[in-house]
Design a protein around this motif. Structure first.
Motif, PDB file in Angstrom:
ATOM      1  N   LEU A   5       2.177  30.140  31.364  1.00 52.90           N
ATOM      2  CA  LEU A   5       2.679  29.666  32.641  1.00 52.90           C
ATOM      3  C   LEU A   5       2.387  28.183  32.825  1.00 52.90           C
ATOM      4  O   LEU A   5       1.318  27.692  32.454  1.00 52.90           O
ATOM      5  N   LEU A  32       7.584  31.554  39.517  1.00 57.41           N
ATOM      6  CA  LEU A  32       6.756  31.216  38.360  1.00 57.41           C
ATOM      7  C   LEU A  32       7.631  30.608  37.278  1.00 57.41           C
ATOM      8  O   LEU A  32       8.793  31.020  37.097  1.00 57.41           O
ATOM      9  N   THR A  34       7.501  29.104  33.101  1.00 53.42           N
ATOM     10  CA  THR A  34       6.755  28.919  31.862  1.00 53.42           C
ATOM     11  C   THR A  34       6.958  27.508  31.331  1.00 53.42           C
ATOM     12  O   THR A  34       7.797  26.749  31.828  1.00 53.42           O
ATOM     13  N   LEU A  67      -4.353  31.793  36.472  1.00 57.75           N
ATOM     14  CA  LEU A  67      -3.330  32.124  35.479  1.00 57.75           C
ATOM     15  C   LEU A  67      -2.820  30.896  34.736  1.00 57.75           C
ATOM     16  O   LEU A  67      -2.467  30.986  33.546  1.00 57.75           O
ATOM     17  N   THR A  74       0.193  38.241  28.954  1.00 58.62           N
ATOM     18  CA  THR A  74       1.225  39.234  29.251  1.00 58.62           C
ATOM     19  C   THR A  74       1.099  39.618  30.725  1.00 58.62           C
ATOM     20  O   THR A  74       0.071  39.355  31.358  1.00 58.62           O
ATOM     21  N   PRO A  75       2.134  40.260  31.303  1.00 61.08           N
ATOM     22  CA  PRO A  75       2.007  40.703  32.699  1.00 61.08           C
ATOM     23  C   PRO A  75       0.805  41.611  32.932  1.00 61.08           C
ATOM     24  O   PRO A  75       0.100  41.472  33.940  1.00 61.08           O
ATOM     25  N   CYS A  78      -2.388  39.561  33.070  1.00 57.86           N
ATOM     26  CA  CYS A  78      -2.471  38.827  34.334  1.00 57.86           C
ATOM     27  C   CYS A  78      -2.831  39.758  35.481  1.00 57.86           C
ATOM     28  O   CYS A  78      -3.613  39.383  36.375  1.00 57.86           O
ATOM     29  N   TRP A  79      -2.262  40.954  35.474  1.00 61.68           N
ATOM     30  CA  TRP A  79      -2.559  41.936  36.527  1.00 61.68           C
ATOM     31  C   TRP A  79      -4.053  42.250  36.552  1.00 61.68           C
ATOM     32  O   TRP A  79      -4.680  42.261  37.614  1.00 61.68           O
ATOM     33  N   ASP A 103       2.913  39.431  40.097  1.00 62.83           N
ATOM     34  CA  ASP A 103       3.183  40.417  39.049  1.00 62.83           C
ATOM     35  C   ASP A 103       4.688  40.646  38.892  1.00 62.83           C
ATOM     36  O   ASP A 103       5.196  40.741  37.758  1.00 62.83           O
ATOM     37  N   LEU A 106       6.151  37.783  37.020  1.00 64.28           N
ATOM     38  CA  LEU A 106       5.769  37.842  35.602  1.00 64.28           C
ATOM     39  C   LEU A 106       6.663  38.802  34.828  1.00 64.28           C
ATOM     40  O   LEU A 106       7.090  38.505  33.697  1.00 64.28           O
ATOM     41  N   TRP A 107       6.961  39.954  35.424  1.00 64.79           N
ATOM     42  CA  TRP A 107       7.841  40.902  34.747  1.00 64.79           C
ATOM     43  C   TRP A 107       9.269  40.371  34.656  1.00 64.79           C
ATOM     44  O   TRP A 107       9.977  40.629  33.661  1.00 64.79           O
ATOM     45  N   GLN A 110       9.135  38.242  31.712  1.00 65.27           N
ATOM     46  CA  GLN A 110       9.013  39.046  30.494  1.00 65.27           C
ATOM     47  C   GLN A 110      10.372  39.569  30.045  1.00 65.27           C
ATOM     48  O   GLN A 110      10.732  39.499  28.863  1.00 65.27           O
TER      49      GLN A 110
END
Length: 376
Positions: A5, A32, A34, A67, A74-75, A78-79, A103, A106-107, A110
């Motif tokens: 990130l 978010l 990257t 983060l 990975t999600p 991070c969770w 979260d 993040l997904w 992903q």
């Protein structure tokens, strides 16, 4: 596939909601990004101004530094990091809002990195789901409330959920007799095949005897379930209702954590477990809760309200769950649904179908975000 990130931003949105007589509602979006420019969006349905501000503070000053300094993640990693970071204040409450928004974003990233819709990434179980029109009962008369619900059936929705005890132009749905009359009138006009769900919610305070009598009389007109008939922790009342009647009971919308949902499942008080991915520890939390719901032989129901971002997340999660049987939608046009994204989730011929774009499958119009943004 790990990600790194580079940027985490938040936006508080304020908008009028036709389902609440155009009263203003609020929510928090997380954006978010990257290092290679892949963007993901998430939502926290914090609703009240002070809760939205607190959610933003936790994301920007708590989770974002954590983060951004974590390197490739990975999600799921991070969770866990966010849960561990907020251990002192994070067992429920506003920390879950903040975690959920991050979260979800993040997904979204992903799925985009892997070039697949999230429901396909997890393993799609349903190719489509029946669409439910979830509405507040708030019109000026009983006949107007019935006519509105009939309009949703005419538009193609397979079921209608009636939210009682809301701010309204009348008292329909604010007492047992008018609520029973509403169900009876809708059944009479809609016919025997129409599915009617009833959501009691926070606006009413029934005791066990009132609930048993009211739901029994509603059941004479065939309701699919009774939702949140009591305050969530009044388990003795839930048990009394469950012993007295065979009508499925739904609850869980106001729960926060995986552990809280496990306590709800263990209580043996509900048949349909409502989970909000923008509230209950995000997409990762939802998937773990859904696994436990399935192990207990129960039904999961995603809360898909607020913006098109949460609706998209709820659709992907439901399509990938053997425990889901429908998807609730707002049956009214609202800016954060139809304007916020290019292709919002819609019902077609009574069903919702997969979003086929990568990640959440919705592209957020950042000009609309700027237009609706609320500055503290």
């Amino acid at each position: 596939m790990p990600m790194k990130l580079a940027r985490i931003q938040t936006h508080i949105l304020r908008y009028p909601d036709p389902n609440d007589l155009h009263r203003e509602r609020m929510t928090v979006l997380a954006r978010l990004e990257t290092g290679d420019g892949t963007v993901g969006w998430g939502e926290a349905i914090a609703m009240w101004p002070e809760a939205c501000r607190a959610t933003v503070l936790l994301i920007e000053e708590g989770f974002a530094p954590l983060l951004l300094q974590a390197g490739d993640v990975t999600p799921e990693q991070c969770w866990r990091k966010m849960r561990e970071h907020s251990w002192w204040y994070g067992e429920g409450g506003i920390a879950c809002f903040a975690l959920s928004a991050v979260d979800m974003a993040l997904w979204d990233i992903q799925g985009k990195m892997e070039g697949r819709p999230l429901s396909a990434l997890w393993g799609r179980v349903h190719e489509r789901l029946p669409a439910n029109a979830s509405c507040h009962v708030n019109k000026a008369s009983l006949s107007a409330c019935i006519d509105e619900a009939l309009g949703f059936f005419s538009a193609g929705f397979r079921s209608v959920k009636l939210g009682l005890g809301k701010k309204s132009l009348s008292t329909v749905g604010h007492d047992p007799e008018s609520s029973i009359a509403l169900v009876a009138g809708l059944r009479r006009e809609a016919g025997g095949d129409a599915e009617i769900l009833v959501d009691v919610g926070n606006g009413l305070r029934w005791d066990a005897l009132t609930a048993i009598d009211t739901v029994r009389r509603m059941a004479e007109h065939r309701i699919g379930w009774i939702e949140e008939p009591f305050y969530p922790t009044h388990w003795q009342d839930y048990r009394a209702l469950k012993r007295a009647l065979s009508v499925p009971i739904a609850s869980g919308e106001r729960e926060w954590t995986v552990s809280g949902y496990q306590r709800l499942i263990d209580s043996s008080t509900v048949d349909v477990v409502g989970v909000d991915p923008a509230r209950a520890e995000g997409i990762t939390g939802f998937r773990e809760i859904d696994r436990r719901v399935g192990a207990a032989g129960l039904t999961v129901n995603a809360h898909a309200w607020s913006t098109a971002i949460t609706t998209a997340a709820s659709l992907h999660l439901s399509l990938a769950s053997a425990n889901a049987r429908l998807l609730e939608l707002k049956p009214f046009p609202v800016a954060v649904q139809q304007e916020l994204v290019a292709e919002p989730v819609r019902q077609m011929d009574g069903f919702t179908s997969p979003l086929n774009g990568p990640g959440l499958g919705v592209e957020v119009d950042e000009a609309v975000v700027r237009r609706l943004r609320y500055t503290v």
